[in-house]
Design a protein around this motif. Structure first.
Motif, PDB file in Angstrom:
ATOM      1  N   SER A  54       0.871  -1.202   0.107  1.00  0.00           N
ATOM      2  CA  SER A  54      -0.120  -0.004   0.045  1.00  0.00           C
ATOM      3  C   SER A  54       0.645   1.271   0.250  1.00  0.00           C
ATOM      4  CB  SER A  54      -1.118  -0.131   1.063  1.00  0.00           C
ATOM      5  OG  SER A  54      -0.202  -0.083   2.324  1.00  0.00           O
ATOM      6  N   ALA A  55       2.062   1.049  -0.483  1.00  0.00           N
ATOM      7  CA  ALA A  55       2.914   2.345  -0.456  1.00  0.00           C
ATOM      8  C   ALA A  55       2.541   3.571  -0.914  1.00  0.00           C
ATOM      9  CB  ALA A  55       4.361   2.009  -0.853  1.00  0.00           C
ATOM     10  N   LYS A  56       1.849   3.336  -2.409  1.00  0.00           N
ATOM     11  CA  LYS A  56       1.494   4.536  -3.163  1.00  0.00           C
ATOM     12  C   LYS A  56       0.501   5.037  -2.390  1.00  0.00           C
ATOM     13  CE  LYS A  56       3.047   2.932  -7.717  1.00  0.00           C
ATOM     14  NZ  LYS A  56       2.538   2.531  -8.981  1.00  0.00           N
ATOM     15  N   GLN A  57      -0.491   4.329  -2.059  1.00  0.00           N
ATOM     16  CA  GLN A  57      -1.547   5.226  -1.152  1.00  0.00           C
ATOM     17  C   GLN A  57      -1.269   5.855  -0.201  1.00  0.00           C
ATOM     18  OE1 GLN A  57      -4.704   2.381   0.115  1.00  0.00           O
ATOM     19  NE2 GLN A  57      -5.910   4.152   0.732  1.00  0.00           N
ATOM     20  N   ILE A  58      -0.159   5.148   1.019  1.00  0.00           N
ATOM     21  CA  ILE A  58       0.005   5.667   1.827  1.00  0.00           C
ATOM     22  C   ILE A  58       1.115   7.015   1.682  1.00  0.00           C
ATOM     23  CG2 ILE A  58       1.538   5.177   3.986  1.00  0.00           C
ATOM     24  CD1 ILE A  58       0.329   2.259   4.048  1.00  0.00           C
ATOM     25  N   ALA A  59       1.883   7.107   0.591  1.00  0.00           N
ATOM     26  CA  ALA A  59       2.535   8.016   0.369  1.00  0.00           C
ATOM     27  C   ALA A  59       1.792   9.534   0.339  1.00  0.00           C
ATOM     28  CB  ALA A  59       3.253   7.966  -0.900  1.00  0.00           C
ATOM     29  N   TYR A  60       0.666   9.689   0.156  1.00  0.00           N
ATOM     30  CA  TYR A  60      -0.234  10.865   0.212  1.00  0.00           C
ATOM     31  C   TYR A  60      -0.962  11.028   1.451  1.00  0.00           C
ATOM     32  CZ  TYR A  60       0.659  10.656  -4.890  1.00  0.00           C
ATOM     33  OH  TYR A  60       1.235  10.766  -6.139  1.00  0.00           O
ATOM     34  N   GLN A  61      -1.060   9.890   2.215  1.00  0.00           N
ATOM     35  CA  GLN A  61      -1.866  10.345   3.679  1.00  0.00           C
ATOM     36  C   GLN A  61      -0.829  11.153   4.565  1.00  0.00           C
ATOM     37  OE1 GLN A  61      -2.518   6.468   5.061  1.00  0.00           O
ATOM     38  NE2 GLN A  61      -4.290   6.116   3.624  1.00  0.00           N
ATOM     39  N   PRO A  62       0.554  11.137   4.652  1.00  0.00           N
ATOM     40  CA  PRO A  62       0.922  11.855   5.695  1.00  0.00           C
ATOM     41  C   PRO A  62       0.912  13.457   5.549  1.00  0.00           C
ATOM     42  CG  PRO A  62       2.379  10.305   5.315  1.00  0.00           C
ATOM     43  CD  PRO A  62       1.286   9.816   4.331  1.00  0.00           C
ATOM     44  N   LEU A  63       0.774  13.825   4.117  1.00  0.00           N
ATOM     45  CA  LEU A  63       0.709  14.972   3.523  1.00  0.00           C
ATOM     46  C   LEU A  63      -0.882  15.464   3.908  1.00  0.00           C
ATOM     47  CD1 LEU A  63       2.705  14.706   0.347  1.00  0.00           C
ATOM     48  CD2 LEU A  63       3.382  15.406   2.658  1.00  0.00           C
ATOM     49  N   ALA A  64      -1.599  14.830   4.150  1.00  0.00           N
ATOM     50  CA  ALA A  64      -3.073  14.921   4.559  1.00  0.00           C
ATOM     51  C   ALA A  64      -3.015  15.615   6.092  1.00  0.00           C
ATOM     52  CB  ALA A  64      -4.203  13.890   4.361  1.00  0.00           C
ATOM     53  N   ASN A  65      -2.080  15.288   6.823  1.00  0.00           N
ATOM     54  CA  ASN A  65      -2.086  15.797   8.259  1.00  0.00           C
ATOM     55  C   ASN A  65      -1.358  17.316   8.299  1.00  0.00           C
ATOM     56  OD1 ASN A  65      -1.048  16.188  11.038  1.00  0.00           O
ATOM     57  ND2 ASN A  65      -1.196  14.169  11.261  1.00  0.00           N
ATOM     58  N   ALA A  66      -2.067  17.758   8.940  1.00  0.00           N
ATOM     59  CA  ALA A  66      -1.366  19.471   8.908  1.00  0.00           C
ATOM     60  C   ALA A  66      -0.271  19.606   9.635  1.00  0.00           C
ATOM     61  CB  ALA A  66      -2.364  20.379   9.360  1.00  0.00           C
ATOM     62  N   SER A  67       0.136  19.050  10.561  1.00  0.00           N
ATOM     63  CA  SER A  67       1.261  19.158  11.268  1.00  0.00           C
ATOM     64  C   SER A  67       2.463  18.612  10.399  1.00  0.00           C
ATOM     65  CB  SER A  67       1.342  18.594  12.571  1.00  0.00           C
ATOM     66  OG  SER A  67       1.201  17.331  12.755  1.00  0.00           O
ATOM     67  N   VAL A  68       2.185  17.500   9.758  1.00  0.00           N
ATOM     68  CA  VAL A  68       3.355  16.844   8.992  1.00  0.00           C
ATOM     69  C   VAL A  68       3.301  17.460   7.682  1.00  0.00           C
ATOM     70  CG1 VAL A  68       3.852  14.646   7.829  1.00  0.00           C
ATOM     71  CG2 VAL A  68       2.825  14.487   9.992  1.00  0.00           C
ATOM     72  N   LEU A  69       2.091  18.154   6.999  1.00  0.00           N
ATOM     73  CA  LEU A  69       2.635  18.962   5.925  1.00  0.00           C
ATOM     74  C   LEU A  69       3.500  20.225   6.229  1.00  0.00           C
ATOM     75  CD1 LEU A  69       1.809  19.564   3.044  1.00  0.00           C
ATOM     76  CD2 LEU A  69      -0.183  20.658   3.662  1.00  0.00           C
ATOM     77  N   VAL A  70       3.104  20.638   7.383  1.00  0.00           N
ATOM     78  CA  VAL A  70       4.047  21.878   7.571  1.00  0.00           C
ATOM     79  C   VAL A  70       5.601  21.568   7.862  1.00  0.00           C
ATOM     80  CG1 VAL A  70       4.225  23.720   9.518  1.00  0.00           C
ATOM     81  CG2 VAL A  70       2.180  23.248   8.618  1.00  0.00           C
ATOM     82  N   LEU A  71       5.574  20.454   8.619  1.00  0.00           N
ATOM     83  CA  LEU A  71       7.157  20.131   8.658  1.00  0.00           C
ATOM     84  C   LEU A  71       7.774  19.709   7.508  1.00  0.00           C
ATOM     85  CD1 LEU A  71       9.158  18.791  10.738  1.00  0.00           C
ATOM     86  CD2 LEU A  71       8.015  16.644  10.483  1.00  0.00           C
ATOM     87  N   PHE A  72       6.923  19.180   6.367  1.00  0.00           N
ATOM     88  CA  PHE A  72       7.352  18.996   5.007  1.00  0.00           C
ATOM     89  C   PHE A  72       7.789  19.975   4.418  1.00  0.00           C
ATOM     90  CE2 PHE A  72       6.529  18.497   0.579  1.00  0.00           C
ATOM     91  CZ  PHE A  72       7.427  17.335   0.302  1.00  0.00           C
ATOM     92  N   ILE A  73       6.994  21.045   4.411  1.00  0.00           N
ATOM     93  CA  ILE A  73       7.134  22.391   3.770  1.00  0.00           C
ATOM     94  C   ILE A  73       8.498  23.077   4.539  1.00  0.00           C
ATOM     95  CG2 ILE A  73       6.653  24.723   3.751  1.00  0.00           C
ATOM     96  CD1 ILE A  73       3.557  23.326   3.249  1.00  0.00           C
TER      97      ILE A  73
END
Length: 80
Positions: A54-73
């Motif tokens: 399920s790696a392809k599907q999961i690859a987008y899930q962490p970016l849906a979390n606001a705090s993880v998205l900000v950490l990514f940015i």
């Protein structure tokens, strides 16, 4: 004394909230750091500990979390 810009104050407050919040998601934290290696979401998800199936599907899930998205940015900005 120099008055601080509101954007810096708000960014500082966000980071003070964000850093402890992201420690609750260690696998997502690893995903962000692994994604910076080769920018391949599926491969980063596998290296972070998610299943290969399920790696392809999961690859987008962490970016849906606001705090993880900000950490990514922030990580992307610091990377360059």
């Amino acid at each position: 004394m120099v008055k601080q810009s509101p954007i810096f104050v708000k960014t500082y407050d966000l980071l003070r909230w964000l850093i402890p919040a992201t420690t609750k998601f260690p696998r997502q934290h690893r995903f962000v750091s692994e994604y910076l290696v080769d920018r391949n979401g599926a491969a980063a998800a596998v290296r972070a500990g998610y299943s290969v199936r399920s790696a392809k599907q999961i690859a987008y899930q962490p970016l849906a979390n606001a705090s993880v998205l900000v950490l990514f940015i922030i990580s992307m900005a610091a990377h360059y």
